[in-house]
Structures are given as C-alpha cells and as structure tokens.
Scaffold this active site. Sequence first.
Site, short mmCIF file in Angstrom:
data_model
loop_
_atom_site.label_atom_id
_atom_site.label_comp_id
_atom_site.label_asym_id
_atom_site.label_seq_id
_atom_site.Cartn_x
_atom_site.Cartn_y
_atom_site.Cartn_z
N ARG A 90 34.45 36.20 41.14
CA ARG A 90 34.28 37.33 40.22
C ARG A 90 32.87 37.35 39.66
NH1 ARG A 90 39.43 35.08 39.18
NH2 ARG A 90 41.18 36.49 39.60
N ASP A 150 46.49 36.36 34.45
CA ASP A 150 46.58 34.96 34.87
C ASP A 150 47.76 34.26 34.19
OD1 ASP A 150 43.47 34.55 36.01
OD2 ASP A 150 43.69 35.94 34.34
N ARG A 153 50.87 35.30 35.88
CA ARG A 153 51.01 34.56 37.15
C ARG A 153 51.54 33.16 36.90
NH1 ARG A 153 45.11 36.64 39.12
NH2 ARG A 153 45.78 38.40 40.40
N HIS A 177 38.30 34.38 33.11
CA HIS A 177 39.19 34.96 34.13
C HIS A 177 38.53 34.66 35.46
CE1 HIS A 177 41.82 37.61 36.29
NE2 HIS A 177 40.86 38.48 36.57
#
Length: 315
Positions: A90, A150, A153, A177
């Site tokens: 990212r 997250d 998840r 993140h």
Amino acid sequence: MSAKGNKISIIGAGFVGSTTAFALMTSGLTCEIVIVDINKDKAEGEAMDLSDGISFVRPIEVTAGEYADTKDSDIVIITAGVGQKPGQTRLDCISKNLAVFKTIVPKIVKFSPNSILLVVSNPVDILTYITYKISGFPSNRVIGSGTVLDTSRFKYLLSKHFEIDARNVHTYIMGEHGDSEIATWSLTSIAGMNVDEYCNICTRKCSGEMKFDIYEEVKNSASIIIKKKGATYYAIALAIKRIVEAILSNENSILTVSSLLKGEYGIKDIYMGVPSIVGRNGVKKILGVKLSEDENMKLFESSKVLKSVIEESKI
C-alpha cells in the site's frame, strides 16, 4: 437519527467507490449520494445503474456530478487515487496519490467546509494525514478507514477457527493498514474470557503457530485477493458503511479508524488505526487501550514506518 437530510458524496467511482455507493444505498442511512470521478461517463453509469433499483430501497437520490454538486455534504468519502497493483504494498502507492489529493481535497473543502472527510484510498494512514494537512480541518473531522477492515478479517478468521459467530469475537488490529499492523492478542476475548482461557474449554489448538498463521493471513489477505481478482471492494465497502453508520447515528461506537495520535501510546503527529469512539462529529476520543509490552513496541515500530514515509515524501 433518520436518513432525512443526510448527504454523502463519494469521490472516485472505481471498484471501491461504486461498491460503497451500493452498500450505502441499501443501508437507508442517507437520502442523497453524489458520485464524482474524473471519468464522468463512469460516474454517470454507476449512478444510473444504482438509480434503476431505487424502487427496492428507501427513498434516495443517487447522482453523478461535479465537485460543486457535493456542496454541504455531511460526509465526503475519498476513494479516488491509484490502486494497489499485484506485488505492490500500500505504501508503494504514495507518490501518485499525493498529487491526486493535492488536487481534490481543496475542492472538497471549498464546497463542504463543515463535512467529515473519510479517507479510504491507500496508503490510507498517510493519505488521511495528507488530507488533514491540506484541508485545515480539525483532526476529529478527518478520519481514515484505518484497520476497521483488518479487524473484521481478524474476527472472521478467529470465528472460523473456533466455530463461533464472528460477532462474539472481541479484538483489534492496530497500527498501519499494511504490513506493520499488529494483532492485539492480549486484548482478544470470547465470552468474557481471553483467547487462551477460551482455548482451554474448546477442542481447537491455540498454539503460537496458530496465532502466527492467523495474523499472517489477516496481513496478506488483500494481496491474495488482488492477485486472484484484481481488487478488493466488497468488505471495505461494508467497513465504510459501518463507519458512516456510527457517524450519522451518533453511536459513539468503538472502531479502529485511522485517527491522529497526539501522544497516545507515546506516538505523536501520525494517523494510525487505533480504537476510537466515533460519533456525529467524527472521532470523539482515542482510547489508550492497555497493550502488552511486545504489542506496544510493535505499535511504535509501525508508527516509525509511517513517519519515515511522510519524511521521505516531504509532506
């Protein structure tokens, strides 16, 4: 709070932006959605497609427009930018997206000076910090989607392991993140018991290897999905909807949104995903939850990763 009068604008009509529009349209949280994209045909096509289903949901107006059409939005969701490609982190997306944000944020601020800015584009922590700096808004009204997805998840994978409802798993993913995020095993609880205590009454293994494997799957999930289908968008759209719900309903819910740290956890002047109370004015309070010594150290290391990127980018 009813949906009456609530206006949400979405900047970016790509996979995430359009899926977010769909999630919000079906949620009943807002009466107006405006989609803005540099590709006007794409934005108009998405608005038309969504509008064709309006008879199936609560009354709502979905339109494509220019920045002027976002005027007086309650929330502006920023999903625009260069997406993560296979093999990229990212943080690799930063330079191109910095240029994009320098263009779009002033336009958003011009037409919605009292809005809450919700940044979703990656790298979300860095771009939320950039948005905060460019906008001049107070930090509580500039938030990022952070590690809300997250955390979901993490809860999902634990629920699979223990064969229980994911809503009964209480825990957080904190920090960036991205690759330096941390799993807060010391705070993970099920039915009022910490995860190790719960292991003692179930038949599932709870070794260090299990914890490592679950953490790695959480951390690498997006990369795997991107490799398989090109992009992630369903789950993040639901995460965005959840954040919007907490704001518009003034829930004071605790979510791991990307918030500006001002000394919490010994970290200053950086946006990271940390447990924060989210209500009608954005982030009401950052919670300094008690982490283990190892988790505190890893969280500080995560902040150093983000700070180094900001320094290199000369933001």
